[in-house]
Design a protein around this motif. Structure first.
Motif, PDB file in Angstrom:
ATOM      1  N   VAL A   1     -50.185 -71.992  42.570  1.00  0.00           N
ATOM      2  CA  VAL A   1     -51.553 -71.706  42.341  1.00  0.00           C
ATOM      3  C   VAL A   1     -52.503 -72.029  43.387  1.00  0.00           C
ATOM      4  O   VAL A   1     -53.547 -71.368  43.937  1.00  0.00           O
ATOM      5  CB  VAL A   1     -51.982 -71.877  40.880  1.00  0.00           C
TER       6      VAL A   1
ATOM      7  N   LEU B   1     -54.939 -69.480  45.380  1.00  0.00           N
ATOM      8  CA  LEU B   1     -56.364 -69.757  45.410  1.00  0.00           C
ATOM      9  C   LEU B   1     -56.986 -69.905  46.770  1.00  0.00           C
ATOM     10  O   LEU B   1     -58.027 -69.021  47.194  1.00  0.00           O
ATOM     11  CB  LEU B   1     -56.825 -71.085  44.669  1.00  0.00           C
TER      12      LEU B   1
ATOM     13  N   LEU C   1     -62.694 -68.995  24.864  1.00  0.00           N
ATOM     14  CA  LEU C   1     -63.219 -69.378  26.051  1.00  0.00           C
ATOM     15  C   LEU C   1     -62.479 -69.751  27.159  1.00  0.00           C
ATOM     16  O   LEU C   1     -62.928 -70.432  28.070  1.00  0.00           O
ATOM     17  CB  LEU C   1     -64.092 -70.882  25.439  1.00  0.00           C
ATOM     18  N   HIS C   2     -61.388 -69.504  27.072  1.00  0.00           N
ATOM     19  CA  HIS C   2     -60.230 -69.806  28.137  1.00  0.00           C
ATOM     20  C   HIS C   2     -60.622 -68.955  29.337  1.00  0.00           C
ATOM     21  O   HIS C   2     -60.511 -67.626  29.213  1.00  0.00           O
ATOM     22  CB  HIS C   2     -58.876 -69.727  27.594  1.00  0.00           C
ATOM     23  N   ASP C   3     -60.811 -69.382  30.596  1.00  0.00           N
ATOM     24  CA  ASP C   3     -61.040 -68.606  31.438  1.00  0.00           C
ATOM     25  C   ASP C   3     -60.116 -68.829  32.818  1.00  0.00           C
ATOM     26  O   ASP C   3     -60.332 -67.946  33.862  1.00  0.00           O
ATOM     27  CB  ASP C   3     -62.619 -68.622  32.067  1.00  0.00           C
ATOM     28  N   ILE C   4     -59.305 -69.821  32.799  1.00  0.00           N
ATOM     29  CA  ILE C   4     -58.610 -70.072  34.038  1.00  0.00           C
ATOM     30  C   ILE C   4     -57.650 -69.022  34.388  1.00  0.00           C
ATOM     31  O   ILE C   4     -57.491 -68.711  35.488  1.00  0.00           O
ATOM     32  CB  ILE C   4     -57.608 -71.460  33.982  1.00  0.00           C
TER      33      ILE C   4
ATOM     34  N   LEU D   1     -58.171 -66.235  37.621  1.00  0.00           N
ATOM     35  CA  LEU D   1     -57.036 -65.867  38.579  1.00  0.00           C
ATOM     36  C   LEU D   1     -56.771 -64.606  38.969  1.00  0.00           C
ATOM     37  O   LEU D   1     -56.322 -64.122  39.974  1.00  0.00           O
ATOM     38  CB  LEU D   1     -55.822 -66.644  38.190  1.00  0.00           C
TER      39      LEU D   1
ATOM     40  N   THR E   1     -54.051 -66.815  19.610  1.00  0.00           N
ATOM     41  CA  THR E   1     -53.329 -65.733  18.558  1.00  0.00           C
ATOM     42  C   THR E   1     -54.564 -65.477  17.894  1.00  0.00           C
ATOM     43  O   THR E   1     -54.492 -64.339  17.196  1.00  0.00           O
ATOM     44  CB  THR E   1     -52.265 -66.435  17.611  1.00  0.00           C
ATOM     45  N   THR E   2     -55.387 -66.243  17.522  1.00  0.00           N
ATOM     46  CA  THR E   2     -56.587 -65.881  16.419  1.00  0.00           C
ATOM     47  C   THR E   2     -57.644 -64.928  17.278  1.00  0.00           C
ATOM     48  O   THR E   2     -58.352 -64.130  16.527  1.00  0.00           O
ATOM     49  CB  THR E   2     -57.453 -67.056  16.186  1.00  0.00           C
TER      50      THR E   2
END
Lengths: 265, 207
Positions: B57, B61, B98-101, B105, B148-149
């Protein structure tokens, strides 16, 4: 050090089908292995089964506790699913987790208010994922304030400052470590807890990075971990780190582990 | 030399990429060749190296940053004729998530492949996706979910696109998202990882 065994998680390819097939013997075996390897809590997660999560969690708690004399860590954001699991749970369970995201906070708070449940408090809010140590501490402060006001004793709160991958931002490791130290100093009596695998996302040799990161966090005050307790290198690292950090009177736990061949690989 | 630009991107040398692109332009080089055979081709190789486990990674980047620096030098020259735009993609993490990683990418590699990428960030509701897609005349809406939610948010948006007869292609990805789930909810494409998303997006736009 509180160890939560992470293996009974439905999103793992070996566990999902076992839960779906209600294979009690297979679940008992994993639970027993984790317990014997030193897990204080057995994590149970059925998150991939939308609609059936509560039923499966209830079954998992019953199954795990029929094999292991110890508590579970109920891993779900859904209060209804957690309630189902708690109804059959023996002893004092841990809940993973509440966060400062409004919907989750409002849903989970009544569930733990005034109880003796252990609660993992994840440093995440509607504003997103905290990047810096200060941002993490700010969220931790609000979570601790809110929980203690609802009569959750400080010592039952396990703050998870949120591990993010060092591969995408070189500062993520040190910001997390600083947060551990700030939280443990500022809120005397509280605990900290985290999973590790995020730290090594995107890099090779992940197990090694995870283990070293765990020992670094322990040196800053971390006293809880959600890990694979069957990873002998990790478990040995944790014991050594606690001894070196001055949290092992007369090095007794280290010596006991040594005599039990925990340092022979 | 275009080959030097290509090499410099793979070697993740940002300053060298910038100066080589400048030199090539000054020497009267073909700007669309610099873009396609230099910068974009190099990022394809980076994606391939990543997929094969040779690159990791941070290397992906850094190469993308080098590529982008070259692209910034090139952009004013591209605008005159071929805009270089391979298609417009609106991307975001769905409502409640809220996950953005991973999403970042993917966005970066899509940019590296020459797409115009509009990144809406995290916690993006269906209306915001649709408004941005309409405004930017997007070709693809790309959704990420790490919980999953929150995954059902992708299904809802795809349903709306279908029901309103909108022409956008849809793509989904994220740790709990499987190809089977993507098919089940009617997504046009699935991205396993960042280079995989590039391949899928190209496939969708060439179809």
């Amino acid at each position: 050090m509180v160890i939560v065994g992470e293996l009974i998680n439905a999103s793992r390819k070996v566990i999902g089908p076992v839960i779906e097939a209600q294979d009690a013997e297979a679940i008992k075996k994993v639970a027993l292995d984790e317990h014997e390897a030193g897990a204080d809590y057995i994590d149970v997660n059925a998150g991939i089964f939308v609609g059936k999560e509560g039923d499966y969690l209830e079954w998992l708690v019953k199954t795990v506790q029929s094999a292991v004399d110890g508590p579970c860590c109920i891993d779900s954001p859904d209060p209804k699913a957690i309630e189902k699991a708690l109804a059959v749970h023996k002893g004092v369970a841990m809940i993973n987790s509440i966060s400062l995201e409004n919907a989750r906070y409002e849903a989970l708070l009544p569930l733990v208010a005034g109880t003796d449940l252990k609660i993992v408090a994840l440093c995440m809010s509607d504003e997103g994922m905290p990047q810096t140590a200060e941002a993490r501490v700010k969220i931790a402060d609000k979570l601790i304030e809110g929980l203690t006001r609802k009569n959750v004793p400080l010592e039952n709160i396990y703050v998870d400052p949120l591990v993010q991958p060092v591969s995408t931002d070189g500062r993520f490791g040190s910001e997390f470590l600083d947060a551990i130290q700030l939280i443990m100093t500022r809120f005397q009596g509280v605990h900290t807890m985290c999973g590790l695998s995020n730290i090594s996302f995107g890099l090779p040799g992940r197990k090694y990075l995870n283990t070293v990161f765990a020992t670094m966090a322990i040196s800053r005050g971390l006293d809880g971990l959600i890990i694979d307790p069957l990873d002998r290198n990790m478990m040995a690292g944790l014991i050594a780190a606690e001894t070196l950090a001055g949290r092992d009177d007369y090095c007794m736990r280290y010596l006991k582990a040594y005599r039990a061949n925990k340092f022979v690989f | 030399m275009i080959k030097d630009i290509y090499d410099a991107v793979i070697e993740m040398e940002q300053e060298r990429v910038e100066s080589l692109v400048k030199e090539e332009i000054a020497a009267g080089g073909d700007v669309s060749k610099i873009l396609n055979e230099g910068l974009i081709a190099a990022m394809d190789e980076v994606g391939r190296l990543f997929a094969e486990g040779e690159f990791f990674v941070p290397e992906m980047l850094q190469a993308a940053h080098a590529m982008k620096a070259g692209l910034d030098v090139l952009k004013p020259h591209l605008a005159k004729g071929d805009s270089g735009n391979k298609g417009t993609i609106v991307i975001g993490t769905v409502k409640g998530d809220l996950h953005d990683i991973g999403k970042n990418l993917v966005a970066m590699m899509l940019e590296g492949a020459g797409f115009q990428v509009i990144d809406l960030g995290v916690d993006v509701d269906a209306d915001k996706f649709l408004a941005a897609a309409a405004e930017k005349q997007a070709d693809i809406i790309c959704m990420s979910a790490l919980l999953t939610t929150t995954m059902p948010g992708m299904e809802a948006l795809i349903k709306t696109v279908r029901e309103q007869g909108l022409s956008y292609k849809t793509m989904v990805g994220g740790a709990p998202v499987t190809p089977a789930y993507a098919r089940k909810i009617g997504a046009d494409g699935y991205g396993e990882d960042a280079p995989g998303a590039v391949e899928t997006a190209r496939g969708l736009l060439s179809a």
